[in-house]
Design a protein around this motif. Structure first.
Motif, PDB file in Angstrom:
ATOM      1  N   ALA A  75       3.304  12.230   6.346  1.00  0.00           N
ATOM      2  CA  ALA A  75       3.988  10.934   6.411  1.00  0.00           C
ATOM      3  C   ALA A  75       5.109  10.827   5.390  1.00  0.00           C
ATOM      4  CB  ALA A  75       2.984   9.805   6.217  1.00  0.00           C
TER       5      ALA A  75
ATOM      6  N   VAL B 240      -4.281  -5.418  14.206  1.00  0.00           N
ATOM      7  CA  VAL B 240      -4.237  -4.534  15.380  1.00  0.00           C
ATOM      8  C   VAL B 240      -4.717  -5.287  16.616  1.00  0.00           C
ATOM      9  CG1 VAL B 240      -5.286  -2.499  16.437  1.00  0.00           C
ATOM     10  CG2 VAL B 240      -4.482  -2.399  14.070  1.00  0.00           C
TER      11      VAL B 240
ATOM     12  N   ALA C 236      -0.338   4.682  -0.451  1.00  0.00           N
ATOM     13  CA  ALA C 236      -0.950   5.975  -0.128  1.00  0.00           C
ATOM     14  C   ALA C 236      -0.420   6.503   1.204  1.00  0.00           C
ATOM     15  CB  ALA C 236      -2.468   5.823  -0.056  1.00  0.00           C
ATOM     16  N   ARG C 237      -0.064   7.780   1.234  1.00  0.00           N
ATOM     17  CA  ARG C 237       0.401   8.420   2.465  1.00  0.00           C
ATOM     18  C   ARG C 237      -0.106   9.851   2.498  1.00  0.00           C
ATOM     19  NH1 ARG C 237       2.162   3.912   2.658  1.00  0.00           N
ATOM     20  NH2 ARG C 237       4.132   3.172   3.513  1.00  0.00           N
TER      21      ARG C 237
ATOM     22  N   PHE D  24       0.900  -8.320  -0.093  1.00  0.00           N
ATOM     23  CA  PHE D  24       1.187  -9.116   1.108  1.00  0.00           C
ATOM     24  C   PHE D  24       0.637 -10.536   0.999  1.00  0.00           C
ATOM     25  CE2 PHE D  24       1.748  -4.831   3.022  1.00  0.00           C
ATOM     26  CZ  PHE D  24       3.059  -5.010   3.444  1.00  0.00           C
TER      27      PHE D  24
ATOM     28  N   ARG E 209      -6.575   8.285   8.247  1.00  0.00           N
ATOM     29  CA  ARG E 209      -5.251   8.721   7.812  1.00  0.00           C
ATOM     30  C   ARG E 209      -4.151   7.978   8.568  1.00  0.00           C
ATOM     31  NH1 ARG E 209      -3.023  14.927   8.037  1.00  0.00           N
ATOM     32  NH2 ARG E 209      -1.007  14.315   8.872  1.00  0.00           N
ATOM     33  N   PHE E 210      -4.274   7.834   9.877  1.00  0.00           N
ATOM     34  CA  PHE E 210      -3.221   7.149  10.629  1.00  0.00           C
ATOM     35  C   PHE E 210      -3.127   5.676  10.214  1.00  0.00           C
ATOM     36  CE2 PHE E 210      -2.750  10.000  14.683  1.00  0.00           C
ATOM     37  CZ  PHE E 210      -2.281  11.027  13.884  1.00  0.00           C
TER      38      PHE E 210
ATOM     39  N   ILE F  12       3.692   0.702  15.242  1.00  0.00           N
ATOM     40  CA  ILE F  12       3.481  -0.592  14.588  1.00  0.00           C
ATOM     41  C   ILE F  12       4.573  -0.727  13.527  1.00  0.00           C
ATOM     42  CG2 ILE F  12       1.945  -1.930  13.096  1.00  0.00           C
ATOM     43  CD1 ILE F  12      -0.415  -0.652  14.546  1.00  0.00           C
TER      44      ILE F  12
ATOM     45  N   TYR G 269       4.260  10.373  16.562  1.00  0.00           N
ATOM     46  CA  TYR G 269       4.067   9.282  15.615  1.00  0.00           C
ATOM     47  C   TYR G 269       2.690   8.719  15.825  1.00  0.00           C
ATOM     48  CZ  TYR G 269       4.882   5.451  12.467  1.00  0.00           C
ATOM     49  OH  TYR G 269       4.784   4.609  11.393  1.00  0.00           O
ATOM     50  N   PRO G 270       1.930   8.444  14.768  1.00  0.00           N
ATOM     51  CA  PRO G 270       2.189   8.701  13.345  1.00  0.00           C
ATOM     52  C   PRO G 270       2.396  10.192  13.049  1.00  0.00           C
ATOM     53  CG  PRO G 270       0.258   7.266  13.651  1.00  0.00           C
ATOM     54  CD  PRO G 270       0.620   7.795  14.990  1.00  0.00           C
TER      55      PRO G 270
ATOM     56  N   TRP H  12       3.176 -12.857   7.658  1.00  0.00           N
ATOM     57  CA  TRP H  12       3.921 -11.599   7.796  1.00  0.00           C
ATOM     58  C   TRP H  12       3.916 -11.169   9.264  1.00  0.00           C
ATOM     59  CZ3 TRP H  12       6.763  -9.646   3.976  1.00  0.00           C
ATOM     60  CH2 TRP H  12       7.317  -8.377   4.155  1.00  0.00           C
TER      61      TRP H  12
ATOM     62  N   HIS I  40       7.263  -3.602  10.971  1.00  0.00           N
ATOM     63  CA  HIS I  40       7.657  -4.934  10.528  1.00  0.00           C
ATOM     64  C   HIS I  40       8.639  -5.504  11.557  1.00  0.00           C
ATOM     65  CE1 HIS I  40       5.908  -4.088   6.627  1.00  0.00           C
ATOM     66  NE2 HIS I  40       6.760  -3.123   6.363  1.00  0.00           N
TER      67      HIS I  40
ATOM     68  N   PRO J 192       0.830  -1.211   0.000  1.00  0.00           N
ATOM     69  CA  PRO J 192       0.000   0.000   0.000  1.00  0.00           C
ATOM     70  C   PRO J 192       0.866   1.263   0.000  1.00  0.00           C
ATOM     71  CG  PRO J 192      -0.812  -1.569   1.622  1.00  0.00           C
ATOM     72  CD  PRO J 192       0.475  -2.128   1.098  1.00  0.00           C
TER      73      PRO J 192
ATOM     74  N   TYR K 200      -5.915   4.001  14.455  1.00  0.00           N
ATOM     75  CA  TYR K 200      -4.545   3.571  14.174  1.00  0.00           C
ATOM     76  C   TYR K 200      -4.302   2.241  14.872  1.00  0.00           C
ATOM     77  CZ  TYR K 200       0.568   3.403  14.819  1.00  0.00           C
ATOM     78  OH  TYR K 200       1.880   3.009  14.900  1.00  0.00           O
ATOM     79  N   ASP K 201      -4.019   2.290  16.182  1.00  0.00           N
ATOM     80  CA  ASP K 201      -3.594   1.090  16.893  1.00  0.00           C
ATOM     81  C   ASP K 201      -4.550   0.690  17.999  1.00  0.00           C
ATOM     82  OD1 ASP K 201      -3.086   3.283  18.496  1.00  0.00           O
ATOM     83  OD2 ASP K 201      -1.172   2.532  19.248  1.00  0.00           O
TER      84      ASP K 201
ATOM     85  N   GLN L 257      -3.848   4.465   7.270  1.00  0.00           N
ATOM     86  CA  GLN L 257      -3.221   4.492   5.946  1.00  0.00           C
ATOM     87  C   GLN L 257      -1.710   4.709   6.063  1.00  0.00           C
ATOM     88  OE1 GLN L 257      -4.437   7.591   2.762  1.00  0.00           O
ATOM     89  NE2 GLN L 257      -2.532   8.314   3.657  1.00  0.00           N
ATOM     90  N   ASP L 258      -1.305   5.652   6.916  1.00  0.00           N
ATOM     91  CA  ASP L 258       0.112   6.019   7.008  1.00  0.00           C
ATOM     92  C   ASP L 258       0.928   5.007   7.808  1.00  0.00           C
ATOM     93  OD1 ASP L 258      -0.383   8.311   5.604  1.00  0.00           O
ATOM     94  OD2 ASP L 258      -0.174   9.689   7.296  1.00  0.00           O
ATOM     95  N   ALA L 259       0.339   4.442   8.858  1.00  0.00           N
ATOM     96  CA  ALA L 259       1.179   3.771   9.851  1.00  0.00           C
ATOM     97  C   ALA L 259       0.711   2.385  10.266  1.00  0.00           C
ATOM     98  CB  ALA L 259       1.292   4.672  11.091  1.00  0.00           C
ATOM     99  N   ALA L 260      -0.380   1.876   9.674  1.00  0.00           N
ATOM    100  CA  ALA L 260      -0.804   0.509  10.009  1.00  0.00           C
ATOM    101  C   ALA L 260      -0.852  -0.376   8.766  1.00  0.00           C
ATOM    102  CB  ALA L 260      -2.158   0.518  10.709  1.00  0.00           C
ATOM    103  N   TYR L 261      -1.535   0.080   7.719  1.00  0.00           N
ATOM    104  CA  TYR L 261      -1.712  -0.778   6.540  1.00  0.00           C
ATOM    105  C   TYR L 261      -0.416  -1.168   5.850  1.00  0.00           C
ATOM    106  CZ  TYR L 261      -6.603   0.358   7.181  1.00  0.00           C
ATOM    107  OH  TYR L 261      -7.851   0.513   7.709  1.00  0.00           O
ATOM    108  N   PRO L 262       0.609  -0.289   5.810  1.00  0.00           N
ATOM    109  CA  PRO L 262       1.849  -0.714   5.123  1.00  0.00           C
ATOM    110  C   PRO L 262       2.534  -1.905   5.795  1.00  0.00           C
ATOM    111  CG  PRO L 262       1.784   1.679   5.355  1.00  0.00           C
ATOM    112  CD  PRO L 262       0.666   1.129   6.197  1.00  0.00           C
ATOM    113  N   TYR L 263       2.088  -2.278   6.995  1.00  0.00           N
ATOM    114  CA  TYR L 263       2.759  -3.339   7.754  1.00  0.00           C
ATOM    115  C   TYR L 263       1.989  -4.657   7.669  1.00  0.00           C
ATOM    116  CZ  TYR L 263       5.377   0.699   9.120  1.00  0.00           C
ATOM    117  OH  TYR L 263       6.151   1.831   9.055  1.00  0.00           O
TER     118      TYR L 263
END
Ligand SMILES: [Zn+2]
Lengths: 415, 391
Positions: free
Chosen positions: A31, B148, A26-27, A95, B131-132, A115, A56-57, A101, A117, A24, B375-376, B134-140
């Motif tokens: 970010a 979560v 989109a940011r 993924f 937004r959070f 959160i 953070y975020p 993962w 990897h 994914p 987010y989390d 999208q930025d900080a959870a989904y990429p993982y």
């Protein structure tokens, strides 16, 4: 420890290639600060200028005091893995091909939980080191590593996915006549490259370096970045076998604009340094983009060796610097064109190199071995921008601070 | 912040409606919302054009909002609200509507939640959720809420020593309840062995810890007790209600919710304590979240929900009736309707209208809501105590 990756078997041309997918991408605009830091492999977060709270975020306002002054700062990248999960189901196509993962929440010593990897060698609830790297979508992501290095840790699927690791991969070094080529070949061989191809222009002319290159096991092939036909022939024969391309073709002469009387040298500089990049990309880029999901030896990175003067013109080499600026701009377009495939474009910016052309300039100068080291370091890190040598690093810092001030300094206005 | 809240006296909750859920629907959120709204209005004998208050909760209305719904459904309210709080939307809708009715801004407020579920709509909802995220959870790993809550469940187990059996007891009991509810999506019994053998989804979460996204809708009406009596409608009264958002933001991983800040006030307002409740409806997107609520609502000490529930029977005929219609775990999660399912069922229960899932003699219920993994963690929390009218 991580199970070491085995050398991949020969590919069966009848098998279908995996379709390239990216995670994914989109940011929010905030970010992208993480992405900009990841492009150089830096671990940075926003820190409130008014109250010092780490964010953070990424945010547009401080979650403690509502200040909107949130500069990005280097952060000590250590923390503790508090909890984790192993994801075994997802609706995301990137993924889904890579399950299971491992992800978890790390509490950063500097404050916020993240959160991230989780590398396979991290023990549950252990202390970790965090790195900020570009994933295959070209966006910054956080990866937690074991506190101390473990055997074969680079072969972990999380790390392999975000690096451009040369091991088991096939590399093309474009210009065999460049004095840095022997060091590049040796460094990549030492990094585990499976095959090294070296391009040689005008291969009927005598070439003193041939034996040294053949001694490290490199294969020399005809290649001239100013000759579209030679590139088409090369693409036909080797297009599907190049995993990493290192474009070190360079034509350099001293001189600016009115201290030359014609544009002949400038045309040659642009022909090799800028249009050469374009021709190479037109011949080999599409095949590399189509092979980014092709197993252990998939296409992974395109590397340009550029002068740091691409950022700001050095008038004693003003015309050459212009060709570097043109190459840099083209590389940004090319990077965007590679984006959907996940193929990484890395620019290695070097200061004056230790060769005949830079002889009148004072030290420090960059040695070929130093550039080769940084190329391999950049590939391991999966970076987009690497600044090699003190001059390039200094120039980058000054460029970030104020490009106009830098211009004036470069043109003799500074102390 | 020390002023006492005014009571919810004189407010009646009537006409609970649940439209049976479907796994997938080719219809829209508008369709589902219309059906639940009609169910409640018909039960109360109110024509759509006469409705003067309307509150809607939905994730799949786009590009419409509640404003579009008024024109679409032919409503002309003088009080209009939209609740973007997912699992907390039922209690929050109730709170706002109750105040509007008390103040005379509306005579009757219809509170409705509904969502559709197309084949690909869950993935689409996820990718544009916040937004959070999208930025900080989904990429993982793009595990969505499962990832979560996998992390959260791991942390809860690690911190308090909870076991998978503790979670399983909740899921198994709710399935038993769901088998009595003809509208539930799950129709087969679930044993503890089957629960424990569930396919891993996002460790330690397995198949039966997860809700099934589906389409459906829920509704109820808020009016004065006088109006309810005039119309001869069975009604529930509101003894107290609380909500809180983004509480305990510095907890590195969520083990408690915003209820802890306001729960004493809730019980004080209601004049009751946890042991007076005839049933408990928690928001059950994952069993660990139900356990967190049972602790934070004051039924047991923090971290002791597993032990507490081990000695209880959570079915409708047991000594601790919990999520009596099967909840979302066995009934399905119809988007924002998941924030209404427990409340609407509780209104049926305390008014003696629950039919096959009726808890014998039920008069009082506590219902809690939990919503929006921005987010989390879940950001929105809410709870209410209701009581059958005429008690
Ligand atoms: Zn601040």
């Amino acid at each position: 420890m991580t199970d070491p990756i085995q050398p991949p078997p020969k590919k069966n041309p009848l098998n279908r290639s995996w379709v390239s997918t990216i995670p994914p991408a989109a940011r929010s605009r905030a970010a992208l600060g993480l992405t900009a830091a990841a492009a150089e492999g830096r671990f940075m977060l926003q820190v409130c200028a008014d109250c010092g709270a780490t964010q953070y975020p990424p945010r547009d306002a401080c979650h403690k005091c509502l200040s909107i002054d949130l500069p990005w700062q280097d952060i000590i990248p250590t923390g503790e893995l508090l909890a984790e999960t192993t994801i075994r189901a997802t609706t995301d196509i990137y993924f889904r091909d890579r399950l299971p993962w491992r992800a978890g929440t790390v509490r950063l010593d500097a404050g916020p939980p993240m959160i991230c990897h989780i590398h396979g060698d991290v023990k549950p609830y252990a202390r970790v080191r965090l790195i900020n790297r570009l994933d295959r979508s070209g966006q910054g992501v956080i990866l937690a590593l074991p506190e101390k290095d473990t055997p074969n840790m680079a072969d972990d699927p999380h790390l392999r996915a975000i690096s451009s690791d040369p091991s088991h991969r096939r590399v093309l070094i474009v210009d065999g006549r460049n004095p840095n080529t022997p060091d590049f070949a040796k460094a990549l061989k030492d990094a585990g490259a499976a095959m090294i191809l070296i391009g040689l222009s005008e291969d009927w002319l005598p070439f003193q370096g041939r034996k040294a290159l053949e001694d490290v096991g490199a294969q020399i092939i005809p290649l001239d970045v100013t000759d579209t036909k030679s590139l088409q022939r090369l693409a036909g024969e080797f297009g599907g076998k190049i995993d990493i391309l290192i474009n070190n073709a360079r034509y350099i002469r001293p001189g600016g604009v009115i201290d030359r009387t014609d544009t002949n040298l400038a045309a040659r500089e642009l022909e090799v340094n800028a249009l050469g990049l374009m021709r190479l990309a037109q011949a080999l880029g599409p095949a590399m983009c189509s092979r980014t999901a092709d197993g252990t030896n998939s296409a992974v990175a395109w590397v340009n060796i550029l002068s740091a003067w691409a950022l700001a013109n050095e008038p004693s080499f003003g015309s050459f610097a212009a060709s570097q600026a043109a190459a840099l701009s083209l590389s940004q377009s090319l990077r965007a064109e590679f984006r959907a495939s996940g193929l990484r474009l890395m620019n290695v910016f070097v200061g004056p190199t230790d060769d005949e052309w830079h002889q009148p300039l004072p030290p420090p100068k960059v040695t070929p071995a130093a550039i080769a080291r940084d190329v391999v370091r950049g590939l391991h890190g999966g970076f987009e921008d690497v600044f090699c040598g003190d001059v390039a690093k200094d120039l980058n810092e000054r460029f970030r601070r104020n490009p106009k001030v830098l211009e004036r300094e470069m043109t003799g206005g500074g102390v | 912040m020390s002023r006492a809240r005014q009571s919810y006296q004189g407010v009646a909750l009537v006409a609970p409606t649940s439209i049976p859920y479907q796994r997938y629907s080719i219809d829209t959120a508008h369709f589902w919302i219309a059906r639940a709204l009609k169910g409640s209005l018909d039960a109360a004998g109110i024509a759509p054009a006469d409705l003067d208050g309307f509150s809607a909760a939905s994730f799949s209305l786009f590009p419409d909002t509640v404003v579009g719904l008024t024109q679409h459904l032919g409503l002309s309210p003088r009080w209009l609200d939209q609740i973007p709080m997912g699992g907390a939307s039922g209690v929050v809708a109730l709170r706002r509507a109750a105040r509007a009715v008390q103040a005379g801004d509306a005579d009757v407020v219809a509170c409705v939640a509904g969502d559709t579920n197309h084949i690909d709509s869950f993935r689409q909802l996820l990718s544009s959720f916040s937004r959070f995220s999208q930025d900080a959870a989904y990429p993982y790993g793009f595990g969505g809420p499962n990832a979560v809550f996998g992390i959260l469940t791991d942390h809860y187990m690690q911190t308090y020593g909870a076991t998978r059996e503790d979670f399983g007891r909740i899921c198994v009991a709710q399935r038993t309840n769901a088998l009595k509810n003809p509208g539930a999506v799950m129709t087969k019994p679930l044993s503890m062995d089957q629960y424990l053998a569930g396919r891993p989804i996002s460790d330690p979460i397995t198949l039966f810890d997860c809700v099934m996204p589906c389409a459906g809708s829920e509704a109820f009406l808020v009016m004065t007790v006088k109006e309810a009596e005039k119309r001869q409608l069975p009604y529930a009264t509101v003894r107290g209600a609380i909500e809180r958002h983004n509480a305990h933001a510095d907890d590195p991983i969520q083990l408690r919710g915003g209820w802890t800040l306001d729960i004493d006030e809730l019980w004080q307002m209601s004049g009751y304590s946890p042991i007076d409740m005839d049933l408990v409806q928690t928001y059950d997107d994952y069993p660990v979240i139900s356990m967190m609520q049972i602790e934070d609502l004051g039924f047991c000490k923090k971290g002791h929900a597993g032990e507490f529930l081990c000695g209880k029977d959570m079915t409708v005929s047991g000594d601790f009736p919990h999520n009596t219609s099967g909840g979302q775990l066995s009934g399905g999660q119809a988007g924002a309707a998941g924030g209404f399912i427990g409340l609407v069922e509780a209104i049926r229960q305390v008014t003696g209208q629950a039919g096959p899932t009726q808890v014998k003699g039920a008069k009082r219920a506590v219902i809690s809501g939990f919503g929006m993994v921005n987010y989390d963690r879940g950001v929105c929390t809410a709870a209410t105590v209701i009581e059958g009218g005429g008690a």
